[in-house]
Design a protein around this motif. Structure first.
Motif, short mmCIF file in Angstrom:
data_model
loop_
_atom_site.label_atom_id
_atom_site.label_comp_id
_atom_site.label_asym_id
_atom_site.label_seq_id
_atom_site.Cartn_x
_atom_site.Cartn_y
_atom_site.Cartn_z
N PRO A 23 0.81 -1.23 0.00
CA PRO A 23 0.00 0.00 0.00
C PRO A 23 0.84 1.27 0.00
O PRO A 23 0.50 2.23 -0.72
CB PRO A 23 -0.82 -0.12 1.30
N LEU A 24 1.92 1.29 0.78
CA LEU A 24 2.77 2.49 0.83
C LEU A 24 3.50 2.71 -0.50
O LEU A 24 3.67 3.85 -0.94
CB LEU A 24 3.76 2.39 1.98
N ILE A 173 -6.28 5.62 10.12
CA ILE A 173 -7.49 5.96 9.38
C ILE A 173 -7.22 7.11 8.41
O ILE A 173 -7.65 7.08 7.24
CB ILE A 173 -8.61 6.35 10.36
N VAL A 174 -6.47 8.11 8.85
CA VAL A 174 -6.19 9.28 8.02
C VAL A 174 -5.35 8.90 6.80
O VAL A 174 -5.64 9.29 5.67
CB VAL A 174 -5.49 10.37 8.85
N ILE A 175 -4.29 8.11 7.02
CA ILE A 175 -3.42 7.71 5.91
C ILE A 175 -4.19 6.85 4.91
O ILE A 175 -4.06 6.99 3.69
CB ILE A 175 -2.18 6.95 6.43
N TYR A 209 -16.72 6.01 2.60
CA TYR A 209 -16.50 4.57 2.58
C TYR A 209 -15.25 4.20 3.38
O TYR A 209 -15.24 3.22 4.13
CB TYR A 209 -16.34 4.07 1.13
N SER A 210 -14.17 4.97 3.19
CA SER A 210 -12.91 4.68 3.85
C SER A 210 -13.05 4.77 5.37
O SER A 210 -12.61 3.87 6.10
CB SER A 210 -11.82 5.64 3.37
N VAL A 211 -13.65 5.84 5.84
CA VAL A 211 -13.84 6.02 7.29
C VAL A 211 -14.69 4.89 7.84
O VAL A 211 -14.41 4.34 8.92
CB VAL A 211 -14.49 7.38 7.57
N ASP A 212 -15.73 4.49 7.12
CA ASP A 212 -16.63 3.44 7.58
C ASP A 212 -15.89 2.13 7.79
O ASP A 212 -15.97 1.49 8.86
CB ASP A 212 -17.76 3.26 6.57
N SER A 213 -15.13 1.69 6.77
CA SER A 213 -14.44 0.41 6.88
C SER A 213 -13.30 0.46 7.90
O SER A 213 -13.08 -0.51 8.65
CB SER A 213 -13.89 -0.01 5.50
N THR A 283 -7.16 -0.91 4.07
CA THR A 283 -7.75 -1.26 5.36
C THR A 283 -7.16 -2.54 5.93
O THR A 283 -6.77 -2.59 7.11
CB THR A 283 -9.27 -1.42 5.22
N TYR A 284 -7.05 -3.58 5.08
CA TYR A 284 -6.68 -4.90 5.60
C TYR A 284 -5.21 -5.23 5.38
O TYR A 284 -4.81 -6.38 5.60
CB TYR A 284 -7.60 -5.96 5.00
#
Length: 301
Positions: A23-24, A173-175, A209-213, A283-284
């Motif tokens: 991801p990074l 969460i922010v990243i 969506y991002s914040v939710d997951s 997220t995962y």
């Protein structure tokens, strides 16, 4: 009816660095792409007429697509066939001609220079619709959209820190949310999907969506009973199912809109599909690695 099962991942096989590396790396590549596009073109993502000003005509004509541009004094920026119509119709877009006078002139040129089978009835007028955006309004819309994105992202960041009141879970969460926006934007820039009011709305939806997951995952791991991996599996059963359902719906919308020539809806669907797929990864993999470091330390390193 078959039931969708979320596979259990053996996270103990991977170190935190291994989980976060992909991801990074993709986020870094996306930022490089956006910076390069900004330097070379002046904007990180191509802008639609909502943000540049221009005129969009929908014309019914028997003139071949390749000859439509010759009917106008101004070269069209784009000519797209409109699907789902009985008679041949095209959406002709002109950049930087957004005042009403120029729009009227272009419509008059279409009526005078393009051929159509109309049977001399008013309903068969060759210009089916005309939409113009002045450069001043476009500039104002651009600023408003940028402010809206900044406020939404800042509000999301404040919410994350207010909920968890710890640096690592909140910054995860922010990243993740930032990456969920940056990677789709980079792909938009590479494939030429224009930034419009519609695609800005899609980006705002991605923040939600991002914040939710991410909050779902953080809440299961930090606030519910059970071991780390048990809580992770429980969160994934809900979160992955929820995200894949939304992703499938957006993919169907994008394909359907493309087949019927609805360019805006197709672009919104593509942006959401890209963002939701990115959100699964962030997220995962990235968020989870930061949470595991926060809870268990340097696992697997």
């Amino acid at each position: 009816m078959s039931k969708f099962e979320v596979p259990e991942v053996d996270y103990e096989r991977y170190s935190n660095r291994q989980l976060a590396a992909i991801p990074l790396a993709l986020l870094a590549v996306a930022l490089v792409v956006l910076a390069a596009l900004w330097v070379t073109t002046g904007t990180p993502v191509p802008l639609g007429i909502d943000f540049t000003g221009g005129t969009e005509l929908t014309v019914q004509t028997d003139t071949p697509r390749g000859e439509i541009g010759a009917a106008f004094d101004v070269e069209p920026a784009n000519i797209q066939a409109a699907a789902g119509t009985a008679d041949p119709q095209y959406i002709v877009t002109f950049a930087d001609t957004g005042d009403s006078t120029n729009g009227s002139i272009l419509a008059d040129q279409a009526r005078a220079n393009l051929e159509a089978t109309c049977d001399n009835t008013e309903e068969c007028a060759i210009v089916q619709s005309r939409q113009s955006t002045t450069p001043r309004f476009a500039s104002s819309a651009q600023n408003t959209a940028l402010v809206g994105l900044v406020i939404a992202f800042a509000g999301m960041s404040v919410l994350a820190f207010a909920l968890f009141r710890s640096f690592v879970p909140s910054i995860a969460i922010v990243i993740s949310a930032f990456s969920d926006i940056a990677i789709p934007l980079a792909i938009m820039g590479l494939v030429g999907i224009k930034l419009s009011l519609g695609t800005v709305a899609a980006l705002l939806m991605l923040i939600g969506y991002s914040v939710d997951s991410d909050i779902l995952l953080n809440n299961h791991i930090l606030r519910r009973e059970g071991g780390f991996y048990e809580s992770t599996a429980r969160a994934m059963r809900t979160g992955v199912t929820m995200t894949l359902t939304s992703l499938s719906a957006m993919a169907v919308m994008a394909v359907t809109a493309y087949l019927f020539g609805i360019e805006l809806m197709a672009s919104i669907g593509i942006v959401l599909v890209l963002g939701l797929a990115t959100d699964l990864m962030n997220t995962y993999m990235m968020n989870l690695s930061l949470l595991r470091y926060y809870k268990l330390g340097e696992v697997g390193n």
